[in-house]
Enzyme design. Structure first.
Site, mmCIF file in Angstrom:
data_model
loop_
_atom_site.group_PDB
_atom_site.id
_atom_site.type_symbol
_atom_site.label_atom_id
_atom_site.label_comp_id
_atom_site.label_asym_id
_atom_site.label_seq_id
_atom_site.Cartn_x
_atom_site.Cartn_y
_atom_site.Cartn_z
ATOM 1 N N ASP A 288 9.328 10.748 -7.422
ATOM 2 C CA ASP A 288 9.064 11.522 -6.199
ATOM 3 C C ASP A 288 9.434 10.697 -4.965
ATOM 4 O O ASP A 288 9.987 11.215 -3.996
ATOM 5 C CB ASP A 288 7.580 11.903 -6.119
ATOM 6 C CG ASP A 288 7.151 12.835 -7.233
ATOM 7 O OD1 ASP A 288 7.855 13.841 -7.458
ATOM 8 O OD2 ASP A 288 6.121 12.548 -7.874
ATOM 9 N N HIS B 220 24.234 3.635 4.875
ATOM 10 C CA HIS B 220 23.878 3.630 3.462
ATOM 11 C C HIS B 220 23.708 5.026 2.874
ATOM 12 O O HIS B 220 22.987 5.222 1.895
ATOM 13 C CB HIS B 220 22.605 2.803 3.242
ATOM 14 C CG HIS B 220 21.463 3.191 4.131
ATOM 15 N ND1 HIS B 220 21.362 2.762 5.436
ATOM 16 C CD2 HIS B 220 20.369 3.961 3.900
ATOM 17 C CE1 HIS B 220 20.249 3.249 5.969
ATOM 18 N NE2 HIS B 220 19.630 3.982 5.057
ATOM 19 N N GLY C 222 11.005 12.088 0.089
ATOM 20 C CA GLY C 222 10.667 10.964 -0.767
ATOM 21 C C GLY C 222 11.477 9.699 -0.598
ATOM 22 O O GLY C 222 11.218 8.704 -1.284
ATOM 23 N N HIS D 284 3.377 1.239 6.643
ATOM 24 C CA HIS D 284 3.750 2.158 7.719
ATOM 25 C C HIS D 284 4.683 3.256 7.195
ATOM 26 O O HIS D 284 4.446 4.457 7.437
ATOM 27 C CB HIS D 284 4.441 1.380 8.842
ATOM 28 C CG HIS D 284 5.002 2.241 9.926
ATOM 29 N ND1 HIS D 284 4.351 2.458 11.121
ATOM 30 C CD2 HIS D 284 6.165 2.949 10.016
ATOM 31 C CE1 HIS D 284 5.071 3.261 11.889
ATOM 32 N NE2 HIS D 284 6.194 3.570 11.233
ATOM 33 N N GLU D 285 5.736 2.866 6.485
ATOM 34 C CA GLU D 285 6.720 3.847 6.034
ATOM 35 C C GLU D 285 6.140 4.804 4.996
ATOM 36 O O GLU D 285 6.521 5.973 4.934
ATOM 37 C CB GLU D 285 7.961 3.144 5.488
ATOM 38 C CG GLU D 285 8.695 2.263 6.494
ATOM 39 C CD GLU D 285 9.176 3.007 7.739
ATOM 40 O OE1 GLU D 285 9.266 4.246 7.707
ATOM 41 O OE2 GLU D 285 9.438 2.339 8.755
ATOM 42 N N HIS E 245 4.753 7.753 6.663
ATOM 43 C CA HIS E 245 5.752 8.791 6.945
ATOM 44 C C HIS E 245 6.033 9.626 5.698
ATOM 45 O O HIS E 245 6.144 10.856 5.775
ATOM 46 C CB HIS E 245 7.058 8.160 7.424
ATOM 47 C CG HIS E 245 6.993 7.616 8.817
ATOM 48 N ND1 HIS E 245 6.366 8.279 9.855
ATOM 49 C CD2 HIS E 245 7.505 6.457 9.356
ATOM 50 C CE1 HIS E 245 6.492 7.565 10.964
ATOM 51 N NE2 HIS E 245 7.159 6.464 10.687
ATOM 52 N N HIS F 103 4.285 9.087 14.258
ATOM 53 C CA HIS F 103 3.834 7.844 14.889
ATOM 54 C C HIS F 103 2.557 8.063 15.696
ATOM 55 O O HIS F 103 2.392 9.093 16.339
ATOM 56 C CB HIS F 103 4.923 7.283 15.796
ATOM 57 C CG HIS F 103 6.017 6.618 15.028
ATOM 58 N ND1 HIS F 103 7.335 6.621 15.428
ATOM 59 C CD2 HIS F 103 5.986 5.934 13.843
ATOM 60 C CE1 HIS F 103 8.066 5.965 14.548
ATOM 61 N NE2 HIS F 103 7.270 5.549 13.577
#
Length: 368
Positions: free
Chosen positions: A215, A225, A247, A279-280, A283, A289
């Site tokens: 997931d 990238h 994901g 932190h990520e 998200h 934020h």
């Protein structure tokens, strides 16, 4: 009342000076270490030349600042440009409005000019997710948004599963890595980061070796990238992640990632991997934020700074999306907050004592 030190009192005065110096040294020793060191890396450090620019100024580099503010959602890309071309180096009304929005959003003094605090924030390494992706908490949430500072991605997307708790699989890319960190170390960092969120919401995270079927897919990348959002090298954008149920979670392989600090291996440009990973993941779960500088979901972090522990603001936000883990009590975080505030008060008292002792010392020395 302090008396001047006459020659016959010199020995006593000297003893008093030595005592005061000892007190001052003890107070300094009790002072907590700074959260981060000085950094002179790349990123947006060139913006330093713009300090004190304000409306009406024309300084080389303001056009690049306009691109920065447009990138993170504070002004349209064509605002401040001439005839739809490149942004100019003029500090116009569009830039002033964008700077004010930026200052408001990131809890800075709102001046509309590029003061030292604003530029320090702009030059800090940060997450690549736009700040305006977050939608403010809406009124149907019981008015929590009046005092809370967290945000959600627009539409408040979240993961849904028939299982309770929700179970999400994740995998670290076997190819998108950095040479100086072992795969086991990276996996351990993400295991801890996922666990921080799992402790507060009814969501479980299970690592899998099947990267393509997971997931949540994690990896380190350089430059362009394949997701349309290229990385920009050291101390710029540190990473980015996409909202549910995409994901993808990507970190910039150009950064100097650190597992911890204090072992002598860090550099002035080292970034704490677990803080950025935590932190990520926020998200990935649907949080935007936060405007609270102490929150994990605040968009920036300094080199040599650790900020992986969830705050009350982070927890309240994610629990509005998923509910609370039955085994978690928000009061535990309030207790930690009280302890932190007590520590800050102690630091303030120590600093005040140093100032008083320093002033007394100066008076005594001048009368010797």
């Amino acid at each position: 009342m302090l008396l001047p030190c006459r020659p016959r009192h010199a020995a006593g005065c000297l003893l008093l000076v030595v005592t005061l110096l000892a007190i001052l040294s003890c107070a300094a020793a009790a002072r907590p270490a700074p959260a981060h060191g000085r950094h002179d890396g790349a990123g947006w450090h060139a913006f330093k030349r713009l300090q004190d620019a304000r409306r009406g100024s024309r300084v080389t580099g303001l056009g690049e600042l306009k691109r920065y503010l447009a990138k993170f959602g504070y002004m349209p890309a064509d605002a401040g440009a001439e005839h739809g071309g490149e942004p100019t180096d003029a500090f116009d009304e569009h830039l002033e409005a964008a700077v004010k929005r930026y200052q408001t959003r990131l809890s800075l003094p709102v001046s509309g000019r590029l003061d030292a605090a604003t530029l320090d924030q702009i030059m800090s390494p940060r997450c690549g997710v736009e700040d305006d992706h977050g939608a403010s908490v809406s009124p149907e949430h019981g008015g929590v948004g009046v005092v809370s500072r967290f945000t959600f991605f627009k539409g408040e997307p979240r993961w849904t599963r028939r299982s309770n708790p929700i179970v999400l699989t994740y995998a670290v890319s076997p190819k998108a890595t950095v040479s100086y960190l072992t795969r086991d170390d990276v996996r351990a960092v993400f295991r801890r980061a996922f666990q921080r969120w799992a402790l507060v919401i009814p969501v479980s995270f299970v690592e899998t070796e099947d990267y393509d079927a997971a997931d949540i897919r994690l990896g380190f990348y350089k430059g362009s990238h394949g997701d349309g959002v290229p990385f920009d090298g050291p101390l710029g954008v540190l990473g980015h992640a996409f909202s549910p149920k995409n994901g993808r979670l990507h970190l910039d392989a150009s950064e100097q990632w650190a597992l911890d600090f204090g072992d002598g291996t860090e550099t002035p440009e080292s970034i704490h991997l677990e803080s950025v990973a935590t932190h990520e993941i926020g998200h990935v779960l649907g949080l935007g934020h936060s405007t609270s500088p102490k929150a994990v979901m605040y968009p920036s972090i300094k080199p040599l700074q650790k900020k992986a522990d969830l705050t009350v603001d982070d927890v309240e936000g994610v629990q509005l999306l998923y509910g609370s883990n039955p085994d978690f009590r928000l009061s535990s975080l309030y207790n930690e907050l009280d302890t932190s505030m007590s520590s800050e008060r102690s630091s303030w008292v120590a600093a005040s004592a140093r100032l008083v002792v320093g002033a007394v010392l100066i008076i005594l020395v001048t009368h010797l």
